[in-house]
Motif scaffolding. Structure first.
Motif, PDB file in Angstrom:
ATOM      1  N   GLN A   1       0.819  -1.208   0.000  1.00 33.61           N
ATOM      2  CA  GLN A   1       0.000   0.000   0.000  1.00 33.61           C
ATOM      3  C   GLN A   1       0.857   1.265   0.000  1.00 33.61           C
ATOM      4  O   GLN A   1       0.523   2.249  -0.688  1.00 33.61           O
ATOM      5  CB  GLN A   1      -0.919   0.002   1.228  1.00 33.61           C
ATOM      6  CG  GLN A   1      -1.768   1.263   1.354  1.00 33.61           C
ATOM      7  CD  GLN A   1      -2.693   1.206   2.565  1.00 33.61           C
ATOM      8  OE1 GLN A   1      -3.097   0.139   3.014  1.00 33.61           O
ATOM      9  NE2 GLN A   1      -3.025   2.372   3.089  1.00 33.61           N
ATOM     10  N   GLU A   2       1.959   1.247   0.739  1.00 30.13           N
ATOM     11  CA  GLU A   2       2.728   2.476   0.955  1.00 30.13           C
ATOM     12  C   GLU A   2       3.920   2.640   0.016  1.00 30.13           C
ATOM     13  O   GLU A   2       4.297   3.781  -0.332  1.00 30.13           O
ATOM     14  CB  GLU A   2       3.244   2.507   2.410  1.00 30.13           C
ATOM     15  CG  GLU A   2       2.154   2.416   3.472  1.00 30.13           C
ATOM     16  CD  GLU A   2       1.284   3.662   3.537  1.00 30.13           C
ATOM     17  OE1 GLU A   2       1.603   4.658   2.850  1.00 30.13           O
ATOM     18  OE2 GLU A   2       0.289   3.649   4.292  1.00 30.13           O
ATOM     19  N   PHE A   3       4.535   1.544  -0.417  1.00 34.79           N
ATOM     20  CA  PHE A   3       5.785   1.639  -1.166  1.00 34.79           C
ATOM     21  C   PHE A   3       5.660   2.389  -2.499  1.00 34.79           C
ATOM     22  O   PHE A   3       6.561   3.184  -2.846  1.00 34.79           O
ATOM     23  CB  PHE A   3       6.369   0.242  -1.394  1.00 34.79           C
ATOM     24  CG  PHE A   3       7.707   0.238  -2.077  1.00 34.79           C
ATOM     25  CD1 PHE A   3       8.816   0.829  -1.483  1.00 34.79           C
ATOM     26  CD2 PHE A   3       7.858  -0.363  -3.316  1.00 34.79           C
ATOM     27  CE1 PHE A   3      10.051   0.821  -2.112  1.00 34.79           C
ATOM     28  CE2 PHE A   3       9.091  -0.382  -3.953  1.00 34.79           C
ATOM     29  CZ  PHE A   3      10.186   0.218  -3.349  1.00 34.79           C
ATOM     30  N   PRO A   4       4.598   2.189  -3.293  1.00 37.98           N
ATOM     31  CA  PRO A   4       4.530   2.889  -4.578  1.00 37.98           C
ATOM     32  C   PRO A   4       4.655   4.407  -4.461  1.00 37.98           C
ATOM     33  O   PRO A   4       5.196   5.062  -5.366  1.00 37.98           O
ATOM     34  CB  PRO A   4       3.159   2.485  -5.134  1.00 37.98           C
ATOM     35  CG  PRO A   4       2.912   1.142  -4.534  1.00 37.98           C
ATOM     36  CD  PRO A   4       3.471   1.235  -3.139  1.00 37.98           C
ATOM     37  N   ALA A   5       4.188   4.980  -3.367  1.00 36.01           N
ATOM     38  CA  ALA A   5       4.214   6.442  -3.227  1.00 36.01           C
ATOM     39  C   ALA A   5       5.604   6.983  -2.924  1.00 36.01           C
ATOM     40  O   ALA A   5       5.866   8.173  -3.140  1.00 36.01           O
ATOM     41  CB  ALA A   5       3.245   6.865  -2.123  1.00 36.01           C
TER      42      ALA A   5
ATOM     43  N   LEU B   1       6.967   2.514   6.034  1.00 38.38           N
ATOM     44  CA  LEU B   1       7.258   1.201   5.464  1.00 38.38           C
ATOM     45  C   LEU B   1       7.550   0.141   6.527  1.00 38.38           C
ATOM     46  O   LEU B   1       7.836  -1.015   6.190  1.00 38.38           O
ATOM     47  CB  LEU B   1       8.455   1.294   4.508  1.00 38.38           C
ATOM     48  CG  LEU B   1       8.285   2.196   3.283  1.00 38.38           C
ATOM     49  CD1 LEU B   1       9.560   2.197   2.446  1.00 38.38           C
ATOM     50  CD2 LEU B   1       7.097   1.744   2.437  1.00 38.38           C
ATOM     51  N   MET B   2       7.501   0.539   7.788  1.00 43.90           N
ATOM     52  CA  MET B   2       7.756  -0.370   8.911  1.00 43.90           C
ATOM     53  C   MET B   2       9.183  -0.921   8.865  1.00 43.90           C
ATOM     54  O   MET B   2       9.428  -2.102   9.112  1.00 43.90           O
ATOM     55  CB  MET B   2       6.730  -1.514   8.917  1.00 43.90           C
ATOM     56  CG  MET B   2       5.294  -1.033   9.078  1.00 43.90           C
ATOM     57  SD  MET B   2       4.032  -2.303   8.805  1.00 43.90           S
ATOM     58  CE  MET B   2       4.380  -3.463  10.125  1.00 43.90           C
ATOM     59  N   ILE B   3      10.150  -0.030   8.537  1.00 42.63           N
ATOM     60  CA  ILE B   3      11.556  -0.431   8.497  1.00 42.63           C
ATOM     61  C   ILE B   3      12.418   0.536   9.301  1.00 42.63           C
ATOM     62  O   ILE B   3      13.649   0.500   9.199  1.00 42.63           O
ATOM     63  CB  ILE B   3      12.085  -0.495   7.053  1.00 42.63           C
ATOM     64  CG1 ILE B   3      11.998   0.875   6.368  1.00 42.63           C
ATOM     65  CG2 ILE B   3      11.336  -1.558   6.248  1.00 42.63           C
ATOM     66  CD1 ILE B   3      12.710   0.929   5.025  1.00 42.63           C
ATOM     67  N   ALA B   4      11.809   1.402  10.076  1.00 42.13           N
ATOM     68  CA  ALA B   4      12.567   2.431  10.782  1.00 42.13           C
ATOM     69  C   ALA B   4      13.541   1.826  11.784  1.00 42.13           C
ATOM     70  O   ALA B   4      14.623   2.353  12.020  1.00 42.13           O
ATOM     71  CB  ALA B   4      11.620   3.400  11.492  1.00 42.13           C
ATOM     72  N   THR B   5      13.175   0.702  12.374  1.00 38.65           N
ATOM     73  CA  THR B   5      14.041   0.050  13.356  1.00 38.65           C
ATOM     74  C   THR B   5      14.132  -1.427  13.024  1.00 38.65           C
ATOM     75  O   THR B   5      13.266  -1.989  12.342  1.00 38.65           O
ATOM     76  CB  THR B   5      13.490   0.209  14.784  1.00 38.65           C
ATOM     77  OG1 THR B   5      12.163  -0.350  14.841  1.00 38.65           O
ATOM     78  CG2 THR B   5      13.429   1.670  15.192  1.00 38.65           C
TER      79      THR B   5
END
Length: 229
Positions: A23-27, A124-128
């Protein structure tokens, strides 16, 4: 360097991650330096990962239902319903093996991009780096055994936040542990025929959690059961 990024631990968490990623990556993919071709490939990897997890979970449930059906037909009092396997919907575009490595590498690349921000990382749930402090390194499952007629042994175990358990076994005077099976949904039923037909036997079990097919924590206490012919 932004540090090592891995996908969440556990199948259910990875399903949630993939849905959010698609849902979020394309943007933000262009801002992070990915081409349209790379974006499409990563979205396909994400969908294939989720489909594979769901397929595996469905297959495990079907296998357990199949064992219950067999036991019901052989020794039950009522004819059970024949189980059916329903695969997850919408098979994704085919991709090569190695999805986890590709997605993890891409997310590391994203974190090194000049366009990366903590806001994007959280999106993207990759911050940590995903960790779960509630899972101690010596975690071990508790097991409740039940000896059933027909030499069947049922093992009720606690799943918690893990994908499943490896199950090792010994019988009678065996001294070496043998990998019996793995299980992703409690309870597990050991339906092996006895070494000596019609005779009770001693079976010993130990279980160990796994995540992504890698052992986690410590072995359970050894469980000893005497079978009922």
């Amino acid at each position: 360097m932004a540090g090592t990024t891995i996908l969440p631990l556990g199948n259910d968490q990875r399903i949630a991650w993939s849905l959010n990623f698609e849902q979020e990556f394309p943007a933000v993919s262009a801002v992070l330096g990915f081409t349209n071709v790379e974006q499409t490939a990563l979205l396909q990897d994400s969908a294939a990962m989720r489909h594979g997890i769901l397929f595996g979970q469905g297959a495990a449930a079907f296998s357990k239902a199949g064992t219950a059906f067999k036991n019901g037909m052989l020794g039950g009092t009522q004819t059970p319903t024949v189980p059916t396997f329903t695969p997850p919907p919408s098979p994704p575009a085919p991709v090569e093996a190695g999805i986890i490595e590709r997605l993890s590498k891409a997310m590391n690349t994203a974190k090194l991009s000049s366009g990366y921000t903590e806001t994007i990382g959280e999106m993207l749930m990759i911050a940590t780096v995903p960790t779960d402090p509630t899972i101690p390194p010596d975690a071990k499952t508790t097991v409740t055994p039940t000896s059933m007629t027909g030499s069947i042994v049922r093992l009720d175990w606690t799943k918690g936040k893990f994908d499943g358990v490896f199950i090792d076994s010994q019988r009678n005077d065996e001294t070496a542990w043998t990998r019996l099976d793995f299980d992703m949904r409690s309870p597990y039923e050991d339906t092996r025929a006895p070494l000596n037909a019609g005779k009770p036997e001693e079976r010993r079990y130990r279980l160990r959690y796994f995540i992504d097919n890698q052992p986690v924590g410590a072995w359970s206490d050894t469980i000893t059961v005497i079978t009922l012919p």
